[in-house]
Design an enzyme around this catalytic site. Structure first.
Site, PDB file in Angstrom:
ATOM      1  N   GLY A  39       0.788  -1.226   0.000  1.00 58.68           N
ATOM      2  CA  GLY A  39       0.000   0.000   0.000  1.00 58.68           C
ATOM      3  C   GLY A  39       0.817   1.270   0.000  1.00 58.68           C
ATOM      4  CD  GLU A  56       1.365  -9.259   1.492  1.00 60.92           C
ATOM      5  OE1 GLU A  56       1.306 -10.477   1.710  1.00 60.92           O
ATOM      6  OE2 GLU A  56       0.352  -8.528   1.435  1.00 60.92           O
ATOM      7  N   PRO A  57       4.900  -4.673  -0.804  1.00 64.39           N
ATOM      8  CG  PRO A  57       7.021  -3.755  -1.140  1.00 64.39           C
ATOM      9  CD  PRO A  57       6.282  -4.784  -0.324  1.00 64.39           C
ATOM     10  N   GLY A  58       3.674  -3.396  -3.896  1.00 68.80           N
ATOM     11  CA  GLY A  58       3.531  -3.689  -5.319  1.00 68.80           C
ATOM     12  C   GLY A  58       3.728  -2.403  -6.122  1.00 68.80           C
ATOM     13  NE  ARG A  79      -4.251   2.974 -10.245  1.00 65.88           N
ATOM     14  CZ  ARG A  79      -3.969   4.203  -9.844  1.00 65.88           C
ATOM     15  NH1 ARG A  79      -3.426   5.070 -10.687  1.00 65.88           N
ATOM     16  NH2 ARG A  79      -4.207   4.574  -8.618  1.00 65.88           N
ATOM     17  CB  CYS A  92     -16.897   3.727 -28.002  1.00 71.24           C
ATOM     18  SG  CYS A  92     -16.133   3.352 -29.575  1.00 71.24           S
ATOM     19  CD  GLU A  93     -17.173   3.254 -21.596  1.00 72.57           C
ATOM     20  OE1 GLU A  93     -17.310   3.916 -20.550  1.00 72.57           O
ATOM     21  OE2 GLU A  93     -17.570   2.103 -21.750  1.00 72.57           O
TER      22      GLU A  93
HETATM   23  C1  LIG Z   1      -2.824  -5.197  -3.529  1.00 76.86           C
HETATM   24  C2  LIG Z   1      -2.156  -5.845  -2.416  1.00 76.86           C
HETATM   25  C3  LIG Z   1      -0.836  -5.540  -2.111  1.00 76.86           C
HETATM   26  C4  LIG Z   1      -0.044  -4.500  -2.862  1.00 76.86           C
HETATM   27  O1  LIG Z   1      -0.584  -3.237  -2.743  1.00 76.86           O
HETATM   28  P1  LIG Z   1       0.203  -1.972  -3.338  1.00 76.86           P
HETATM   29  O2  LIG Z   1      -0.686  -0.837  -3.079  1.00 76.86           O
HETATM   30  O3  LIG Z   1       0.406  -2.237  -4.786  1.00 76.86           O
HETATM   31  O4  LIG Z   1       1.507  -1.895  -2.613  1.00 76.86           O
HETATM   32  C5  LIG Z   1      -0.236  -6.208  -1.075  1.00 76.86           C
HETATM   33  N1  LIG Z   1      -0.899  -7.142  -0.364  1.00 76.86           N
HETATM   34  C6  LIG Z   1      -2.177  -7.475  -0.632  1.00 76.86           C
HETATM   35  C7  LIG Z   1      -2.849  -8.497   0.158  1.00 76.86           C
HETATM   36  C8  LIG Z   1      -2.856  -6.837  -1.649  1.00 76.86           C
HETATM   37  O5  LIG Z   1      -4.117  -7.157  -1.913  1.00 76.86           O
END
Ligand SMILES: *Cc1c(COP(=O)(O)O)cnc(C)c1O
Length: 445
Positions: free
Chosen positions: A256, A298-300, A342, A373-374
């Site tokens: 997050g 868990e950074p994405g 997004r 088309c939106e």
């Molecule tokens: C989406 C998610 C993440 C990653 O979130 P980011 O905002 O991309 O860092 C990590 N853990 C879980 C369980 C998620 O659903």
């Protein structure tokens, strides 16, 4: 050679030379020529540096506690990307059979992979157990029996965590804030379901309880929400120890971490947030009289988001008169909501720059829109662009690496763009652009 405007939005290897945006020393004009538009351009050294920076930030802040960082694959996953972040010491988080298969195809050992999901199929659980994934994050009470039963069938003990809904609400948008009570994820702390789940798991020999999990949302910029959730988990951990004598060994505090999308935003300072969070955890453990657990994160978005930009080619340009007499220049590009949903999905804002030439024309109020088309098919809602922007120009949009390609669709039957890796040898596609033949291959007549 200069930096682009708002340099903090762009991959580290971005520069402007004679008015042309370059990535890793290559002009985007040449990349667009070779790979077509739109394309997602990935700065590989920048991606690896971000992965290493996040890992070091958490390890340093929480030392001497053991720390693991999982890259949340749903932000964007391919085999090459999984190998790069894994080489930087990150494990891989998955949330579907497809993400799990991709991590495995990258050669990542099952023990370095986690499996999430609020509605995992028996097939996904079987696949996870067959490959020995390091953790399955339990998201509901019925899933406990399901995982135990599948583990028995495989003759293994399944390592599990429990996803806890702590009641902490944080993040950028209701749909991406995930730990308030009225939503689909996790087991409620306040309602008692989390404790029920933990006691059931401890009673089942087929399950090994690794720890507690919390993910409170996305695009979060300060430590307060993370600290509140961690404090709640540590309290639950102490309660469980009191009731059962079992002190769980690990807290996963989720992802997050927020990034900057527009010039006036700044990214989360992960070093400061990790320090504040570690401090809050130490203080709470001391207060509770429990030892510090191990931690995982868990950074994405924060790893892959700023490492990519999207390059589009401009087509139609149209001035539109606004009710207040002002005018807005609508700049249509050759992609849109199919490669970045997004803005339409959450009203997300982005930035854009003319990338292929210099212009002395004054800046005008512009909106970059797609070809779908939106009318909600917006790429960048509000941006100042040179008034002479015209068909054939390239426009680059930074910070599109997370939830861009991974949420892409074939709306209007527009083939999805490829992902071009730059800075790891010669530029090359790591995810190929789809073709019309790819679309038609699915059509069985
Ligand atoms: C989406 C998610 C993440 C990653 O979130 P980011 O905002 O991309 O860092 C990590 N853990 C879980 C369980 C998620 O659903």
């Amino acid at each position: 050679m200069t930096h682009p405007n708002a340099p903090h939005l762009w991959p580290a290897a971005t520069a402007v030379i004679d008015g042309v945006l370059h990535l890793g020393g290559t002009p985007v004009t040449a990349l667009a020529e070779t790979f077509g538009t739109p394309s997602y351009l990935l700065d590989v050294p920048g991606l690896r540096a971000r992965a290493a920076h996040y890992r070091a930030a958490f390890e340093n802040a929480f030392a001497p506690a053991d720390v693991q960082v999982y890259y949340a694959g749903k932000a964007f996953l391919s085999t090459a990307l999984a190998r790069w972040v894994h080489a930087e010491g990150l494990r891989i988080d998955t949330a579907s059979a497809g993400e799990l298969a991709t991590a495995l195809a990258a050669g990542i050992d099952g023990s370095d992979i986690g499996l999430h999901g609020n509605n995992k199929s028996p097939g996904e659980i079987d696949q996870a157990l067959a490959y020995g994934v390091g953790r399955i994050v339990i998201d509901s009470l019925p899933e406990i029996e399901l995982v135990a039963q599948r583990a028995a069938a495989h003759g293994v003990r399944a390592p599990v965590m429990v996803r806890v809904t702590t009641g902490v609400h944080a993040g950028g948008h209701d749909f991406i804030a995930t730990a308030h009570e009225d939503q689909k994820f996790g087991l409620s702390l306040a309602g008692g379901a989390a404790m029920t789940a933990l006691e059931r798991i401890l009673a089942l020999p087929e399950l090994e309880l690794l720890g507690l999990h919390s993910h409170i949302g996305s695009q979060i910029l300060d430590a307060d929400g993370f600290a509140a959730a961690a404090t709640a988990l540590l309290g639950l951990r102490a309660d469980l120890a009191e009731r059962t004598g079992h002190l769980v060994g690990e807290l996963d505090l989720g992802g997050g971490y927020g990034i900057a999308y527009t010039p006036h935003e700044s990214a989360v300072d992960v070093v400061a947030v990790a320090r504040a969070l570690a401090q809050a955890c130490r203080a709470e453990c001391e207060r509770l009289g429990t030892a510090m657990p191990a931690f995982s994160f868990e950074p994405g978005r924060a790893i892959v988001g700023p490492s990519m930009m999207t390059v589009y080619r401009v087509g139609t340009v149209k001035p539109v008169q606004l009710p207040d007499g002002a005018s807005r220049l609508y700049v249509s590009v050759d992609g849109g909501m199919s490669d970045n949903i997004r803005p339409a999905l959450y009203g997300a804002n982005y930035h854009a720059e003319l990338a292929s030439r210099t212009s002395a024309a004054p800046l005008v109020t512009a909106r970059v829109v797609g070809k779908h088309c939106e009318s909600g098919d917006i790429v960048v809602r509000d941006v100042a662009l040179p008034g002479d922007i015209r068909a054939g120009d390239l426009v680059a949009v930074p910070a599109t690496g997370a939830y861009g390609r991974s949420m892409a669709s074939q709306y209007n039957l527009i083939p999805r763009p490829g992902v071009v890796a730059v800075g790891d040898g010669p530029a090359r596609e790591i995810v190929r652009r789809e073709t019309l033949q790819d679309l038609l291959a699915l059509d069985l007549g």
